[in-house]
Design a protein around this motif. Structure first.
Motif, PDB file in Angstrom:
ATOM      1  N   VAL A   1       0.857  -1.172   0.000  1.00  0.00           N
ATOM      2  CA  VAL A   1       0.000   0.000   0.000  1.00  0.00           C
ATOM      3  C   VAL A   1       0.897   1.227   0.000  1.00  0.00           C
ATOM      4  CG1 VAL A   1      -1.741   1.296   1.269  1.00  0.00           C
ATOM      5  CG2 VAL A   1      -1.859  -1.202   1.187  1.00  0.00           C
ATOM      6  N   ARG A   2       0.715   2.090  -0.983  1.00  0.00           N
ATOM      7  CA  ARG A   2       1.555   3.278  -1.176  1.00  0.00           C
ATOM      8  C   ARG A   2       3.040   2.909  -1.132  1.00  0.00           C
ATOM      9  NH1 ARG A   2      -2.306   4.296   2.419  1.00  0.00           N
ATOM     10  NH2 ARG A   2      -4.094   5.379   1.603  1.00  0.00           N
ATOM     11  N   GLY A   3       3.374   1.817  -1.796  1.00  0.00           N
ATOM     12  CA  GLY A   3       4.771   1.425  -1.933  1.00  0.00           C
ATOM     13  C   GLY A   3       5.332   0.594  -0.795  1.00  0.00           C
ATOM     14  N   LYS A   4       4.604   0.528   0.325  1.00  0.00           N
ATOM     15  CA  LYS A   4       5.137  -0.211   1.470  1.00  0.00           C
ATOM     16  C   LYS A   4       4.436  -1.561   1.615  1.00  0.00           C
ATOM     17  CE  LYS A   4       5.967   3.256   4.536  1.00  0.00           C
ATOM     18  NZ  LYS A   4       5.355   3.946   5.662  1.00  0.00           N
ATOM     19  N   GLU A   5       5.206  -2.608   1.853  1.00  0.00           N
ATOM     20  CA  GLU A   5       4.574  -3.910   2.017  1.00  0.00           C
ATOM     21  C   GLU A   5       3.839  -3.962   3.357  1.00  0.00           C
ATOM     22  OE1 GLU A   5       7.064  -7.266   1.232  1.00  0.00           O
ATOM     23  OE2 GLU A   5       5.560  -8.665   2.023  1.00  0.00           O
ATOM     24  N   VAL A   6       2.604  -4.488   3.325  1.00  0.00           N
ATOM     25  CA  VAL A   6       1.808  -4.543   4.552  1.00  0.00           C
ATOM     26  C   VAL A   6       1.191  -5.917   4.732  1.00  0.00           C
ATOM     27  CG1 VAL A   6       1.200  -2.101   4.651  1.00  0.00           C
ATOM     28  CG2 VAL A   6      -0.168  -3.653   3.267  1.00  0.00           C
ATOM     29  N   LYS A   7       0.883  -6.224   5.978  1.00  0.00           N
ATOM     30  CA  LYS A   7       0.101  -7.430   6.289  1.00  0.00           C
ATOM     31  C   LYS A   7      -1.254  -6.954   6.805  1.00  0.00           C
ATOM     32  CE  LYS A   7       2.939 -11.265   6.307  1.00  0.00           C
ATOM     33  NZ  LYS A   7       3.422 -10.862   4.976  1.00  0.00           N
ATOM     34  N   ILE A   8      -2.311  -7.279   6.083  1.00  0.00           N
ATOM     35  CA  ILE A   8      -3.634  -6.830   6.510  1.00  0.00           C
ATOM     36  C   ILE A   8      -4.320  -8.015   7.171  1.00  0.00           C
ATOM     37  CG2 ILE A   8      -5.779  -5.743   5.766  1.00  0.00           C
ATOM     38  CD1 ILE A   8      -4.298  -4.703   3.341  1.00  0.00           C
ATOM     39  N   HIS A   9      -4.227  -8.094   8.492  1.00  0.00           N
ATOM     40  CA  HIS A   9      -4.803  -9.297   9.111  1.00  0.00           C
ATOM     41  C   HIS A   9      -6.216  -9.098   9.611  1.00  0.00           C
ATOM     42  CE1 HIS A   9      -2.774  -7.297  12.415  1.00  0.00           C
ATOM     43  NE2 HIS A   9      -1.633  -7.499  11.804  1.00  0.00           N
ATOM     44  N   ASP A  10      -6.708  -7.878   9.653  1.00  0.00           N
ATOM     45  CA  ASP A  10      -8.147  -7.727   9.878  1.00  0.00           C
ATOM     46  C   ASP A  10      -8.636  -6.397   9.322  1.00  0.00           C
ATOM     47  OD1 ASP A  10      -8.523  -5.677  12.097  1.00  0.00           O
ATOM     48  OD2 ASP A  10      -7.139  -7.071  13.081  1.00  0.00           O
ATOM     49  N   PRO A  11      -9.946  -6.216   9.203  1.00  0.00           N
ATOM     50  CA  PRO A  11     -10.492  -5.025   8.551  1.00  0.00           C
ATOM     51  C   PRO A  11     -10.042  -3.716   9.216  1.00  0.00           C
ATOM     52  CG  PRO A  11     -12.187  -6.679   8.716  1.00  0.00           C
ATOM     53  CD  PRO A  11     -11.007  -7.198   9.479  1.00  0.00           C
TER      54      PRO A  11
ATOM     55  N   VAL B   1      -7.099  -2.989  10.189  1.00  0.00           N
ATOM     56  CA  VAL B   1      -5.842  -2.604   9.529  1.00  0.00           C
ATOM     57  C   VAL B   1      -6.174  -1.922   8.204  1.00  0.00           C
ATOM     58  CG1 VAL B   1      -3.674  -3.429   8.591  1.00  0.00           C
ATOM     59  CG2 VAL B   1      -4.641  -4.518  10.620  1.00  0.00           C
ATOM     60  N   ALA B   2      -7.127  -2.506   7.467  1.00  0.00           N
ATOM     61  CA  ALA B   2      -7.538  -1.904   6.195  1.00  0.00           C
ATOM     62  C   ALA B   2      -8.035  -0.477   6.426  1.00  0.00           C
ATOM     63  CB  ALA B   2      -8.613  -2.755   5.546  1.00  0.00           C
ATOM     64  N   ASN B   3      -8.794  -0.291   7.495  1.00  0.00           N
ATOM     65  CA  ASN B   3      -9.298   1.050   7.798  1.00  0.00           C
ATOM     66  C   ASN B   3      -8.159   2.040   8.035  1.00  0.00           C
ATOM     67  OD1 ASN B   3     -12.017   0.650   7.528  1.00  0.00           O
ATOM     68  ND2 ASN B   3     -12.279  -0.056   9.637  1.00  0.00           N
ATOM     69  N   THR B   4      -7.177   1.616   8.834  1.00  0.00           N
ATOM     70  CA  THR B   4      -6.089   2.549   9.115  1.00  0.00           C
ATOM     71  C   THR B   4      -5.261   2.820   7.864  1.00  0.00           C
ATOM     72  OG1 THR B   4      -4.754   0.715   9.885  1.00  0.00           O
ATOM     73  CG2 THR B   4      -5.859   2.012  11.573  1.00  0.00           C
ATOM     74  N   LEU B   5      -5.289   1.889   6.908  1.00  0.00           N
ATOM     75  CA  LEU B   5      -4.601   2.125   5.638  1.00  0.00           C
ATOM     76  C   LEU B   5      -5.467   2.931   4.679  1.00  0.00           C
ATOM     77  CD1 LEU B   5      -3.052  -1.431   5.163  1.00  0.00           C
ATOM     78  CD2 LEU B   5      -1.791   0.678   5.588  1.00  0.00           C
TER      79      LEU B   5
ATOM     80  N   VAL C   1     -25.075   6.456   1.468  1.00  0.00           N
ATOM     81  CA  VAL C   1     -24.730   6.503   2.882  1.00  0.00           C
ATOM     82  C   VAL C   1     -23.517   5.617   3.135  1.00  0.00           C
ATOM     83  CG1 VAL C   1     -25.514   6.022   5.216  1.00  0.00           C
ATOM     84  CG2 VAL C   1     -27.106   6.984   3.559  1.00  0.00           C
ATOM     85  N   GLU C   2     -23.518   4.461   2.483  1.00  0.00           N
ATOM     86  CA  GLU C   2     -22.351   3.569   2.612  1.00  0.00           C
ATOM     87  C   GLU C   2     -21.087   4.268   2.104  1.00  0.00           C
ATOM     88  OE1 GLU C   2     -21.711   0.653   3.838  1.00  0.00           O
ATOM     89  OE2 GLU C   2     -23.669  -0.169   4.348  1.00  0.00           O
ATOM     90  N   ILE C   3     -21.217   5.003   1.004  1.00  0.00           N
ATOM     91  CA  ILE C   3     -20.058   5.725   0.461  1.00  0.00           C
ATOM     92  C   ILE C   3     -19.608   6.793   1.464  1.00  0.00           C
ATOM     93  CG2 ILE C   3     -19.237   7.220  -1.405  1.00  0.00           C
ATOM     94  CD1 ILE C   3     -21.303   5.836  -3.234  1.00  0.00           C
ATOM     95  N   LEU C   4     -20.596   7.513   2.004  1.00  0.00           N
ATOM     96  CA  LEU C   4     -20.288   8.561   2.978  1.00  0.00           C
ATOM     97  C   LEU C   4     -19.583   8.006   4.205  1.00  0.00           C
ATOM     98  CD1 LEU C   4     -23.324  10.986   3.048  1.00  0.00           C
ATOM     99  CD2 LEU C   4     -20.925  11.593   2.771  1.00  0.00           C
ATOM    100  N   LYS C   5     -20.003   6.810   4.609  1.00  0.00           N
ATOM    101  CA  LYS C   5     -19.377   6.152   5.747  1.00  0.00           C
ATOM    102  C   LYS C   5     -17.869   6.055   5.518  1.00  0.00           C
ATOM    103  CE  LYS C   5     -22.005   2.389   7.691  1.00  0.00           C
ATOM    104  NZ  LYS C   5     -22.172   0.947   7.543  1.00  0.00           N
ATOM    105  N   MET C   6     -17.507   5.661   4.301  1.00  0.00           N
ATOM    106  CA  MET C   6     -16.097   5.508   3.972  1.00  0.00           C
ATOM    107  C   MET C   6     -15.405   6.869   3.953  1.00  0.00           C
ATOM    108  SD  MET C   6     -15.844   2.424   3.821  1.00  0.00           S
ATOM    109  CE  MET C   6     -17.345   1.718   4.469  1.00  0.00           C
ATOM    110  N   LEU C   7     -16.080   7.853   3.364  1.00  0.00           N
ATOM    111  CA  LEU C   7     -15.472   9.175   3.259  1.00  0.00           C
ATOM    112  C   LEU C   7     -15.277   9.789   4.641  1.00  0.00           C
ATOM    113  CD1 LEU C   7     -17.502  10.536   0.220  1.00  0.00           C
ATOM    114  CD2 LEU C   7     -15.167   9.648   0.219  1.00  0.00           C
ATOM    115  N   TYR C   8     -16.260   9.551   5.509  1.00  0.00           N
ATOM    116  CA  TYR C   8     -16.198  10.062   6.876  1.00  0.00           C
ATOM    117  C   TYR C   8     -14.975   9.503   7.592  1.00  0.00           C
ATOM    118  CZ  TYR C   8     -18.037  11.525  11.443  1.00  0.00           C
ATOM    119  OH  TYR C   8     -18.226  12.119  12.666  1.00  0.00           O
ATOM    120  N   ARG C   9     -14.615   8.274   7.219  1.00  0.00           N
ATOM    121  CA  ARG C   9     -13.444   7.638   7.827  1.00  0.00           C
ATOM    122  C   ARG C   9     -12.178   7.930   7.029  1.00  0.00           C
ATOM    123  NH1 ARG C   9     -17.782   5.584   9.471  1.00  0.00           N
ATOM    124  NH2 ARG C   9     -18.051   4.232  11.270  1.00  0.00           N
TER     125      ARG C   9
END
Lengths: 362, 508
Positions: free
Chosen positions: B63-73, B75-79, B149-157
């Protein structure tokens, strides 16, 4: 391979639940300064002692204690497999048993006719007591849990009323006993099991296990009942009579509970104790849960519960461990059985971890 | 060029199936990147890996050039990766704002700062042209709005990478157009989008590049503007696909279904089919075109017996069936591919083979004296699976729930067609399916027609109606407002009739 895994898991989870229950029980004993190995030894001896030297009395008692459980467990499991939660086993069992006792106490017929008559009447009464919640569910979508709980109390007080009215006993707390010729007990069984009151109820229970298994797994009728339980809309689409099937399911579950009533009230005892609901109803839920709602599973978990209930006496006397601990263990076993998804995840993780290891070894 | 996400050589195995086999997907910043594949090709698995729901067996994610381990959602959120799920995850009696802040409620000392959150939602909504009212309750707004609303949820985060999982499956054509422009707006504001879909038209319209996977294998990535729809379809399915159905002229014979003055009420007890008359003949496909909610569902349910008729009569081969039971109707020759495959079509907890005999389990040879003949059922199910190319992990023994939507649909189609009904009712038979499966189902419907079945097709997709119908009836507010030969129909004409325009004829 995957299919094998699945089947393997369904067998291993209840066994693991039981083992974990015993393990936690052992920890509790250790904390309270008892010797768990000694205690468990006596628990098992309580059920099997004397067997090797040919005295089958304890084994007989264990079967005796299991018999009504098998039937109430089957009742719950059958309802559950067809999408219904039968909390009403207690009432169906009591009312079925009452009719059996009523016939056993008042009707004069040769044993060969009287016993089957009483048993059939008990089943029929249980079924009738099951029809009511079935009908209410089918017609008005009233949840069967609410109705069956109420029906339990209705059964309790109606039975007390009719007992006092028609077959009053010597004491206020019980009904008139049945005639000896109406009992499920037989001389030959008592002889074989060295005086235990184990009776023909166990054969009824075993037949019921077989019949329920056959209906659920082999027949078009069972296919239909299960389909309605899983998805009433799709069943309707496929031309099944959804309402009729809901009523039939409750009726059969009630019939099985009624049979449990016969096994208990004209086999285990010979009268109706008044003002008390039999504990076999709730226990049936536990048994069904541990047996994963499969008839064979119900059979084995009932035997385990039977074993513990006859063994706990000896355990408390000889190992000085209170009987209550057995109840705690039973509770913990049920807890783990209910949490079977959790255990399943543990196992799957374990297997996967081992697989990864194996892969990295190549 | 900078990649915000790189999934390199991803492999994921499940028991009995390699869901992803060496797939590479690279998402550039500010692009709309389509992920194309048939049902069950492994699109969802790949995205679940990116979202941290599954772990890959092999391959790496950058993600953005850095190797990551996404072991739960989380982590995906913080990325800053967010997913708009196909099935929305909303609390229906909460407001839009309450749904959006769920799980990360902004607090003023002890109380939740709803007005503040509401303001932020409103700002976001305006910034991206979403036009969502932050104070509406979810149950009061349309499906299209709920998706926003689902899209907004993502944008809000603060998500910067948005994954859309089959976003158009639940939308009306108008809502689809709006969604497309929202997506363009999002990338113009610097977001990057992965669009999971099997609809080529949409890819062509909105996506920049497209990664194609077929049966779990990565086939490659193409530039959308240089690649034709036909080419993409071919890459996806692995063979050439024809978008039009080859069929002979219909030779309609006797009337099979005759609907006379039919009126039916809907769930809200309102009359939703009004005095409707219609005939379907043997050897023809009659398509019913209409906007969703104009009585199609109630009409079908009345014909098949799932819903009671208020007034009027139904005749099947000149015999009245108006008040016959569902089973009687099935037995006298009605086949039904239902609109909602999960609600009506399948018992999801039953195995595939059990679902295959859902209509005839009680009859010989599936049952003998009430006892199911499992070996015969297995043979029968295996044959249908083979013939209709139903793909699943464990064949006949697969639980229906674990199959992909397209294969579930194929199973239903197999079951209904194999009974060779005289009247086949196909309600949205290809909803949510990929082009390969659509082509297949269309061919089977035409084959059934040629064998002499009467086919009643109800679909919200005009392409489908125009493509395979011989005659087209337009339904509007519970009435048939026009019937025409398919050759005389076109999208424009039907569209106008469907929206209630009375005068379409330009003869005068």
């Amino acid at each position: 391979m995957n299919k094998l895994n699945k089947r393997y898991l369904t067998i291993i989870i209840p066994i693991l639940s039981v083992l974990l229950g015993f393990l936690v029980g052992a920890i509790i004993m250790l904390i309270s300064g008892k010797d768990p190995i000694n205690a468990y030894l006596w628990l098992f001896k309580g059920a099997f002692k004397g067997m090797l030297s040919g005295n089958l009395a304890r084994l007989g008692d264990m079967i005796l204690a299991s018999t009504p459980l098998i039937l109430t467990g089957l009742s719950v499991a059958f309802a559950f497999r067809t999408g219904l939660f039968n909390i009403g086993v207690t009432g169906q069992m009591l009312f079925g048993g009452f009719v059996a006792v009523l016939i056993g106490a008042t009707v004069d017929l040769p044993r060969l006719i009287l016993v089957p008559l009483a048993v059939l009447a008990a089943m029929l009464m249980g079924a009738v007591w099951g029809i009511i919640p079935g009908l209410l569910k089918a017609k008005y979508r009233i949840h069967e849990v609410v109705v069956t709980i109420m029906m339990n109390y209705t059964a309790l007080w109606l039975v007390q009323y009719f007992s006092k009215l028609i077959i009053p006993g010597h004491f206020d707390t019980e009904s008139q006993p049945i005639k000896e010729s109406a009992s499920l007990r037989t001389e030959w069984m008592t002889d074989v099991f060295d005086g235990s009151s184990v009776n023909m109820g166990i054969f009824l229970a075993l037949i019921a296990v077989l019949v329920v298994w056959f209906i659920l797994e082999k027949t078009a009728f069972g296919f239909e009942l299960k389909a309605v339980g899983f998805n009433p809309e799709a069943s309707k689409y496929a031309g099944m009579k959804v309402n009729r099937n809901i009523i039939l399911s409750m009726m059969i579950a009630g019939g099985l509970a009624g049979l449990a009533g016969a096994a208990y009230y004209i086999g285990y005892t010979d009268h109706i104790p008044l003002g008390r609901l039999p504990s076999y109803g709730p226990d049936g839920i536990a048994v069904a849960l541990l047996g994963l709602n499969a008839p064979v599973g119900v059979l084995f978990s009932s035997l385990l519960f039977g074993l513990m209930s006859v063994g706990k006496g000896l355990m408390s006397i000889r190992a000085k461990v209170p009987e209550e601990l057995v109840q705690i263990i039973i509770g913990i076993i049920i807890y783990f059985a209910a949490a079977n998804l959790l255990i399943r995840n543990w196992i799957v993780k374990l297997i996967n971890r081992r697989k990864v290891k194996v892969n990295s070894n190549d | 060029m900078e990649y915000v996400i790189e999934m390199l050589n991803i492999t994921k195995e499940f028991p009995g199936i390699k869901a992803n086999d060496n797939i590479t997907l690279q998402l550039k910043k500010g692009e709309i990147h389509a992920l194309l594949g048939e049902n069950g090709a492994g699109k969802s698995t790949l995205m679940s890996i990116l979202f941290g729901l599954y772990q890959p067996n092999e391959g790496k994610i950058k993600v953005r050039g850095k190797e990551v381990k996404i072991h739960d959602p989380n982590v995906a959120n913080t990325l800053k990766i967010g997913m708009v799920h196909q099935h929305f995850k909303l609390v229906h009696n909460f407001t839009v704002t309450e749904n959006i802040i769920l799980g990360m409620e902004p607090k003023n000392l002890f109380v939740i700062d709803i007005p503040g959150a509401s303001k932020k939602v409103k700002e976001l909504s305006e910034q991206y042209g979403l036009k969502v009212n932050p104070n509406s309750k979810i149950e009061d707004i349309s499906v299209g709005m709920q998706q926003r609303v689902e899209i907004l949820k993502m944008l809000y985060r603060d998500a910067e990478i948005l994954i859309f999982d089959e976003p158009t499956a639940v939308l009306t054509p108008q809502e689809i157009k709006e969604l497309m422009s929202i997506m363009r707006h999002l990338v113009s504001e610097g977001k990057s989008i992965i669009l999971i879909t099997h609809k080529l038209k949409e890819i062509k319209e909105v996506a920049d590049r497209c990664t194609i996977i077929r049966k779990g294998k990565g086939i490659g990535t193409v530039d959308v503007k240089d690649t034709s729809e036909e080419k993409m379809a071919e890459l996806m399915v692995g063979r050439e696909i024809s978008f039009t159905v080859d069929k002979e002229e219909a030779t309609p014979k006797e009337v099979v279904l005759d609907i006379k003055n039919l009126s039916v009420k809907n769930n809200r007890k309102l009359m939703s089919v009004k005095n409707l008359n219609l005939q379907v003949r043997a050897g023809e496909i009659l398509g019913i075109a209409g906007i969703d909610g104009n009585g199609q569902t109630e009409l079908i349910q009345a014909i098949t017996g799932l819903r009671a008729v208020e007034s009027g009569q139904l005749f099947l081969n000149n015999k009245e069936i108006t008040s016959e039971s569902i089973r009687k109707r099935t037995e006298s020759g009605i086949g039904h591919i239902p609109e909602d495959r999960h609600k009506h079509g399948l018992v999801l907890d039953y195995k595939l083979e059990e679902n295959m005999v859902l209509q005839n389990y009680f009859k010989k040879p599936m049952s003998k004296s009430g006892i199911l003949q499992f070996n015969i059922i297995r043979e029968y199910s295996d044959r249908l699976i083979e013939e209709f190319d139903v793909r699943s992990g464990q064949g006949s023994l697969t639980t229906a729930r674990s199959m992909s939507g397209g294969n579930q649909q194929k199973a239903i189609v197999a079951r209904e067609i194999d009974r060779s009904p005289q009247l086949l009712i196909a309600a949205q038979p290809t909803r949510g399916l990929d082009v390969g499966a659509i082509e297949f189902i269309h061919q089977r419907l035409v084959e059934e027609r040629d064998k002499g079945s009467a086919i009643l097709l109800v679909s919200l997709e005009l392409d489908e109606i125009l493509n395979i119908s011989d005659r087209i009836a337009v339904i509007f507010e519970g009435e048939i407002v026009a019937i025409m030969d398919a050759k005389e129909a076109d999208e424009n004409k039907l569209g106008l009739l469907m929206s209630g325009a009375k005068e379409v004829d330009s003869h005068e």
